[in-house]
Write an enzyme that holds these catalytic residues in place. Sequence first.
Site, mmCIF file in Angstrom:
data_model
loop_
_atom_site.group_PDB
_atom_site.id
_atom_site.type_symbol
_atom_site.label_atom_id
_atom_site.label_comp_id
_atom_site.label_asym_id
_atom_site.label_seq_id
_atom_site.Cartn_x
_atom_site.Cartn_y
_atom_site.Cartn_z
ATOM 1 N N HIS A 238 0.825 -1.215 0.000
ATOM 2 C CA HIS A 238 0.000 0.000 0.000
ATOM 3 C C HIS A 238 0.855 1.260 0.000
ATOM 4 O O HIS A 238 0.371 2.330 -0.354
ATOM 5 C CB HIS A 238 -1.045 -0.005 1.128
ATOM 6 C CG HIS A 238 -0.545 0.268 2.513
ATOM 7 N ND1 HIS A 238 -0.249 -0.727 3.426
ATOM 8 C CD2 HIS A 238 -0.305 1.431 3.170
ATOM 9 C CE1 HIS A 238 0.137 -0.191 4.572
ATOM 10 N NE2 HIS A 238 0.115 1.108 4.449
ATOM 11 N N SER B 9 3.714 1.842 8.979
ATOM 12 C CA SER B 9 3.508 0.994 7.807
ATOM 13 C C SER B 9 4.853 0.768 7.145
ATOM 14 O O SER B 9 5.569 1.736 6.845
ATOM 15 C CB SER B 9 2.564 1.677 6.819
ATOM 16 O OG SER B 9 1.237 1.398 7.111
ATOM 17 N N ASP C 23 0.717 -7.759 2.058
ATOM 18 C CA ASP C 23 0.882 -6.329 1.828
ATOM 19 C C ASP C 23 2.366 -5.943 1.814
ATOM 20 O O ASP C 23 2.853 -5.282 2.731
ATOM 21 C CB ASP C 23 0.111 -5.560 2.915
ATOM 22 C CG ASP C 23 0.045 -4.067 2.613
ATOM 23 O OD1 ASP C 23 0.677 -3.622 1.631
ATOM 24 O OD2 ASP C 23 -0.632 -3.342 3.366
#
Lengths: 708, 708
Positions: free
Chosen positions: B79, B639, B216
């Site tokens: 992402h 992240s 991810d």
Amino acid sequence: MRLIVSLLLLLVAVTAGADEGMFPVSELGRLDLAGAGLEIPATAIFDPDGNALVDGICKLGGCTGSFVSAQGLILTNHHCAFRAIRDASDRDHDYLTDGFAAAGMADEVPAVGYTVRITDSYRDVSDEVLDALTPQMAPADRTRAVEKAAKSISLRYEQEHPGKRAEVAEMFPGKTWVLYVYTYLRDVRLVYSPPLAVANFGGEADNWIWPRHSGDFSFMRAYTGPDGEPADYSEQNVPYHPAVVLEVAAQGVADGDPVFVVGYPGRTYRHRSSYHLAFLNDTYMPAVVDWYGWQIDLLEGLGADDRDRQLRLASRIKSLHNTHKNYRGKLQGISRLSLVEQRRGEEDLLREFTAADDRFTGQSDVLDSIGRIYTEQAAATPWEYWLRSLRSSPRIVRVAMTLWENAIESGKPDVERESPYMERNRRQTLDGLVVTVENFDPEADELILAELLERSAGIERARQLPALEGLDHGGLAAAFAGTHLLDKDYVVAAFDLSSEDLAAAGDPFLDLAAALYGPWLDLRETRKSRKGELDVLQADLLDLRRTFLGSEFVPDANGTLRLSFGRVEGYAPRDAVWYTPVTTVAGLLEKDSGVDPYHLPSRTRELAGAGDWGRFAPDSESGVPVNILYSTDTTGGNSGSPVLDARGRVVGLNFDRSWEATINDFAWNHDYSRSIGVDIRYVLWVTWKFGAGERLLAEMGVDPVAGD
Amino acid sequence: MRLIVSLLLLLVAVTAGADEGMFPVSELGRLDLAGAGLEIPATAIFDPDGNALVDGICKLGGCTGSFVSAQGLILTNHHCAFRAIRDASDRDHDYLTDGFAAAGMADEVPAVGYTVRITDSYRDVSDEVLDALTPQMAPADRTRAVEKAAKSISLRYEQEHPGKRAEVAEMFPGKTWVLYVYTYLRDVRLVYSPPLAVANFGGEADNWIWPRHSGDFSFMRAYTGPDGEPADYSEQNVPYHPAVVLEVAAQGVADGDPVFVVGYPGRTYRHRSSYHLAFLNDTYMPAVVDWYGWQIDLLEGLGADDRDRQLRLASRIKSLHNTHKNYRGKLQGISRLSLVEQRRGEEDLLREFTAADDRFTGQSDVLDSIGRIYTEQAAATPWEYWLRSLRSSPRIVRVAMTLWENAIESGKPDVERESPYMERNRRQTLDGLVVTVENFDPEADELILAELLERSAGIERARQLPALEGLDHGGLAAAFAGTHLLDKDYVVAAFDLSSEDLAAAGDPFLDLAAALYGPWLDLRETRKSRKGELDVLQADLLDLRRTFLGSEFVPDANGTLRLSFGRVEGYAPRDAVWYTPVTTVAGLLEKDSGVDPYHLPSRTRELAGAGDWGRFAPDSESGVPVNILYSTDTTGGNSGSPVLDARGRVVGLNFDRSWEATINDFAWNHDYSRSIGVDIRYVLWVTWKFGAGERLLAEMGVDPVAGD
């Protein structure tokens, strides 16, 4: 309980780990109960020569109950007592919402229409039934002959033993039958029920779901005449004295403890073919899910703004929801486990086996024959399910058809009648009619009928029914305006009329019943014929499988007394999730949102805030255990079954299964098959703190404060 | 990394059990890392005098990345690379859907607009900042003075060290500031990304949810000029050689293993008052949830039947969803844990404490003053949030306002400008404008603007804006027809125009921007004034609390480098449910329904069917571990952070938190605060089996078949 002749049932040798199986109690001696963790001998549970634990267990409507005091006090589920609680309510007393607690025995309220059934004895009657059959019989004649033989055996027994009730149960389809002898107690009263917000906490949302926090229990009491014999309700009656009273274990159970369940599981289908499973999966269950879903939407909409109407429709909606969600769980489970494909794989191996073995020459087409029957049934289902729905979903048609069928059947010799119309069953059938009429909702019926008429458009045989002509919306309104069947007294009187009398009445719904009766008889005949064929084939298939696998089977559940054992244990519903097997009041408060169906009485929070647990909370922070999860093998009918510990004491009250275990009825698996019960500590705590005080606990010999 | 002066941060003495805290890496020496299970010394993680593990970690856009090869290979989240993958796609190559795997370095695709930031050094500059303040300053002046001091310090450093980038970060609001010195690498390329169905399996449904099965991750690579210095993209560039390369641990981790996370967590608010929390809970977050929800519905509807448009809107929708669901989680958590009430209780005790102690005379109203500011802010929020939405939600207004503000700010001396318009930041601001214009969706903008005009009806100050007159639906259509701002070249050229030039252009949206600029400046001034007041009060409150509690605090996250440690461990999200901390490919297949967002590539099932796991599956039945759950303390900005084992090797890639942990930003709790990462074994297995083969694994020194 007396066992007259040992049952010739086919049983697998059970090891301690294999907890599949709803075992007929007569077979307990063959099981390794000690290996399963039980600390009492098989004879303490079932004793063919005397009283044992099973004699403390009764059947109450479609549910199971336990005698927990010498004064006939029965512990069962709230949802089993639901109708009695509703009927006891009136404009001034909403016992469903508020709960009910009789101040003393004199205040216990008669549960009209309820009976308590106690099993006296049973014996194998397979030979007598099989004697009535010849190999040449047509399938429908075979079914009729079995039915007639069973009825004759029952009637003969009842004539020889006045006051007793006898029923023949089919154990393995087409192979074995057992005569059960029962005593029915007819004076049953409501003693205690918790508020609905406790009993049904989580409502439909949580039904079939773990983790669960439902207080689904009630107490009832059985009464007899002063002479101790079954009697209708009377103020002179006295509490029933059960042969055996189950001990209530206030200390409860913990994760890992062995438990067992005794009760009356309804139906399982584990010995059926892949064709049966595929028929249910592809045709029958989707039809039911669709039709029940439509009715749920309708009835919930009708009751939305009208509390009285909501109450009147509540049982019906609950029952529709229960099946609807159960079938959705089954459909999901069949697909998730590829159950049809799996069973087909087994059958392929069976085919290879029989093809290669001379002993089975001529039997290789058993599976194909079964397959053909289900293919035909699937093709006929749109029509058949529509006709059955037309007969049962609009209550007015149900009543009219029952009156009409009763008039026809009453003209036959007793033993040749359909079972509900035999003299021994007529009263119960009439009671059912009265309950139906008392709960009529003409608007719902009219809308359901209109929908069925709409749906007939896609079904050729339905379109061709002359009876339906003129029954458009306007015709329906006129029919409802012109019928007498909304009148209870009229219906009761009509139950004694002949078909000629009924035809002469000119009632539009009786006329509809007369017109539908022909197609209905055809359908009945078709089903008997199908059953006759399948019985023979199923019996052959069972023999083949037994030879192939070299092992024996436990018979499918059939509403007779069974025992299943397992442990209090969690399971993994999906990757990285583990369900632990005990919920608590802390979790109950966590779920409480103040909005239905998660809306607790404020009293629960007050008691929790005060840590007012008595002796019932092993951990004062989490509070009283609410529900427990265990790996026994149960199905519908086990509602209200006691959950018993290693010493046979009541530690819980069975009321549901987990979502993954809806598939149980087709395939039990230790990985996911779990039953759900109310923890006895929650039963005792709620009874103590929500209205009944210490009286009932004292009657059960439980001190709510002092430990053991 | 060099630490120029030890940071004067306030730290609690950390015990092995207390895993709350995003610790500034300079403070690791004070922590009991061995007690937390780490097998390496603090200096192996951060070494003020040389290179250590943290020097293998970079910032990549808003995310964190790890260098996992000596050739500048970076492991980060899918992402985080999303925009680069989308931009690399064209009509013939849908790299989002299919995944992307460069055959060799020459095939790696430039990730336009991406930079890699490496931290060189930092030092405390609190004294220099505080020197610029006087006690008499008005609050807004105070904020401006702090901003100006920070900019001056940064600019001075950059002038003295050409090529470096300097940023002053506020550690404790109003109290401490740190100067960070960075190198920015401007040539970043896309190396590998898995198919979206792997990377984003579960989609929005599973976002913030455990159990999770998302791949991810992506690989990118940083390049420099041939001289090793930062450079714009060029074919002559060479891979960047990081000072430190993180070792990838192909054997992974297991339940209970210690892990730690290093990265750039964005913002937490743990030291704020109950008033701040109540403002967010009662006013701000509900407004955002409402407005974002409305936009999500709109944009999803627009993209429903148009794949190109869907792709263009994808990042925007994803970002709206992410915040929307995060805020819903926070609102639920605040309510569930009664967090506002709890903090009020603490503050009541603090009030009693200060009232009873002479040292705090005159400070007793700190909390009341904070309360007053939030009361005012809550009252102003309908207007302020509306104006901020008007400026940012319709992209065309965002572009027009940025151009207008840029024209105004460019007329000021550099150090007095708003940060985005300082010379050092203008290019990045322009890049952002270009990306926005390239993704314009005029219809969406028009509908959003129309909705905001509709909503202005309930907001007095909005109703009185003359700029909005005539902007009804018809006016909007005319404005879109007449604007030049849909043209990228026009926007780029306009970025160098003065406000007079822009006014003369007669563009309807530039005119709107000019008209909104006054109210916008008022709002900016109000917010600076509020921050100025709050900074002083917050600093006072922190002092009071420290004295009261007798303990020190870890500063709230502020986008600077932090370390957090914990263990691979599950948690109980609710009564009778336990989440275990490792998901597997078996669970991935279980979730796969064939329908978005649970629609796996068929290859996953094929590989699983063949048991083709290489060395990456500890248990061949469950297959490769997919995601892991661990008790470190993370937030947005983490992240892409590496999850490191006791020896500092990469065992996972952080990408999310559990639903219950959305509340982390206000209150960390070991019972429910869990972060979610991709298991490194899944990263390696997918890279190996879905397009890239063994090349990248070899570059990371991993043999996919042979064990250790």
